[in-house]
Design a protein around this motif. Structure first.
Motif, PDB file in Angstrom:
ATOM      1  N   PHE A  37       0.834  -1.199   0.000  1.00  0.00           N
ATOM      2  CA  PHE A  37       0.000   0.000   0.000  1.00  0.00           C
ATOM      3  C   PHE A  37       0.868   1.248   0.000  1.00  0.00           C
ATOM      4  O   PHE A  37       0.576   2.223  -0.678  1.00  0.00           O
ATOM      5  N   LEU A  38       1.955   1.226   0.766  1.00  0.00           N
ATOM      6  CA  LEU A  38       2.845   2.376   0.832  1.00  0.00           C
ATOM      7  C   LEU A  38       3.518   2.652  -0.502  1.00  0.00           C
ATOM      8  O   LEU A  38       3.973   3.745  -0.753  1.00  0.00           O
ATOM      9  N   MET A  39       3.612   1.639  -1.356  1.00  0.00           N
ATOM     10  CA  MET A  39       4.307   1.801  -2.633  1.00  0.00           C
ATOM     11  C   MET A  39       3.375   2.199  -3.763  1.00  0.00           C
ATOM     12  O   MET A  39       3.802   2.418  -4.881  1.00  0.00           O
ATOM     13  N   VAL A  40       2.074   2.305  -3.506  1.00  0.00           N
ATOM     14  CA  VAL A  40       1.131   2.692  -4.535  1.00  0.00           C
ATOM     15  C   VAL A  40       1.510   4.068  -5.073  1.00  0.00           C
ATOM     16  O   VAL A  40       1.838   4.982  -4.330  1.00  0.00           O
ATOM     17  N   GLU A  84       7.282  18.043   3.840  1.00  0.00           N
ATOM     18  CA  GLU A  84       7.027  17.094   2.757  1.00  0.00           C
ATOM     19  C   GLU A  84       6.592  15.741   3.325  1.00  0.00           C
ATOM     20  O   GLU A  84       5.634  15.130   2.839  1.00  0.00           O
ATOM     21  N   LEU A  85       7.269  15.281   4.361  1.00  0.00           N
ATOM     22  CA  LEU A  85       6.878  14.022   4.999  1.00  0.00           C
ATOM     23  C   LEU A  85       5.478  14.123   5.589  1.00  0.00           C
ATOM     24  O   LEU A  85       4.677  13.183   5.478  1.00  0.00           O
ATOM     25  N   LEU A  86       5.175  15.233   6.233  1.00  0.00           N
ATOM     26  CA  LEU A  86       3.848  15.428   6.813  1.00  0.00           C
ATOM     27  C   LEU A  86       2.772  15.343   5.728  1.00  0.00           C
ATOM     28  O   LEU A  86       1.757  14.659   5.897  1.00  0.00           O
ATOM     29  N   LYS A  87       2.997  15.996   4.611  1.00  0.00           N
ATOM     30  CA  LYS A  87       2.034  15.963   3.513  1.00  0.00           C
ATOM     31  C   LYS A  87       1.864  14.550   2.957  1.00  0.00           C
ATOM     32  O   LYS A  87       0.745  14.126   2.664  1.00  0.00           O
ATOM     33  N   LEU A  88       2.968  13.817   2.822  1.00  0.00           N
ATOM     34  CA  LEU A  88       2.890  12.437   2.346  1.00  0.00           C
ATOM     35  C   LEU A  88       2.109  11.557   3.323  1.00  0.00           C
ATOM     36  O   LEU A  88       1.303  10.710   2.911  1.00  0.00           O
ATOM     37  N   LEU A  89       2.346  11.757   4.605  1.00  0.00           N
ATOM     38  CA  LEU A  89       1.634  10.972   5.611  1.00  0.00           C
ATOM     39  C   LEU A  89       0.145  11.309   5.623  1.00  0.00           C
ATOM     40  O   LEU A  89      -0.695  10.402   5.702  1.00  0.00           O
ATOM     41  N   PHE A 142      13.731   7.888   6.281  1.00  0.00           N
ATOM     42  CA  PHE A 142      15.075   7.448   6.676  1.00  0.00           C
ATOM     43  C   PHE A 142      16.086   8.569   6.458  1.00  0.00           C
ATOM     44  O   PHE A 142      16.902   8.862   7.334  1.00  0.00           O
ATOM     45  N   ARG A 143      16.010   9.224   5.298  1.00  0.00           N
ATOM     46  CA  ARG A 143      16.930  10.338   5.024  1.00  0.00           C
ATOM     47  C   ARG A 143      16.725  11.472   6.028  1.00  0.00           C
ATOM     48  O   ARG A 143      17.690  12.101   6.463  1.00  0.00           O
ATOM     49  N   PHE A 144      15.463  11.725   6.402  1.00  0.00           N
ATOM     50  CA  PHE A 144      15.188  12.752   7.406  1.00  0.00           C
ATOM     51  C   PHE A 144      15.814  12.355   8.742  1.00  0.00           C
ATOM     52  O   PHE A 144      16.432  13.185   9.420  1.00  0.00           O
ATOM     53  N   ILE A 197       8.574   5.631  -1.159  1.00  0.00           N
ATOM     54  CA  ILE A 197       8.908   7.039  -0.939  1.00  0.00           C
ATOM     55  C   ILE A 197       8.887   7.400   0.538  1.00  0.00           C
ATOM     56  O   ILE A 197       9.810   8.036   1.038  1.00  0.00           O
ATOM     57  N   LEU A 198       7.826   7.013   1.252  1.00  0.00           N
ATOM     58  CA  LEU A 198       7.753   7.330   2.684  1.00  0.00           C
ATOM     59  C   LEU A 198       8.922   6.724   3.451  1.00  0.00           C
ATOM     60  O   LEU A 198       9.527   7.380   4.290  1.00  0.00           O
TER      61      LEU A 198
END
Length: 132
Positions: free
Chosen positions: A6-9, A114-119, A24-26, A18-19
């Motif tokens: 699901f995370l890879m959709v 960006e992470l917040l928006k993705l989540l 991880f980079r963050f 992406i998440l």
């Protein structure tokens, strides 16, 4: 359905998550900031707060990959969302107290936002999918 899939959709690469990658980079950046704050600035309390929430985002996303149910998956992503929002708070405070320069804080806040928006997007989709 494997929850990791699901995370890879809608991800560009066949196995890119992406998440997972961005969180991880963050976390790696946050570890670097923690090292900088504790060695160069001798600031420990705020640095540790940022370290805890900034690294837990990716950990919760990893936990979501092996969730036991849809509800568990959603719950773990919701915790990750809360943690990245907390990280934004500590970044704002570190900038306001001159522990981070505006460019340093802005760069980290951009990644966190960006992470917040993705989540948020992932949670909305997961909740919609779970209703059907």
């Amino acid at each position: 359905m494997a929850w990791a899939s699901f995370l890879m959709v809608n991800c560009p690469g066949p196995k890119e998550n992406i998440l997972r990658n961005k969180s991880f980079r963050f976390a790696v950046r946050v570890v670097g900031v923690h090292q900088h704050l504790t060695t160069a600035k001798r600031e420990y309390v705020l640095a540790k707060q940022l370290l805890r929430c900034g690294t837990s985002v990716g950990a919760m996303i990893r936990e979501a990959e092996h969730a036991e149910s849809k509800a568990d998956f959603i719950h773990k992503l919701a915790i990750a969302q809360k943690e990245i929002n907390e990280a934004l708070y500590w970044l704002e405070l570190l900038e306001a107290t001159d522990y981070l320069t505006p460019p340093q804080a802005q760069s980290l806040r951009a990644d966190a936002t960006e992470l917040l928006k993705l989540l948020i997007s992932s949670l909305k989709t997961a909740k919609t999918v779970s209703r059907h």
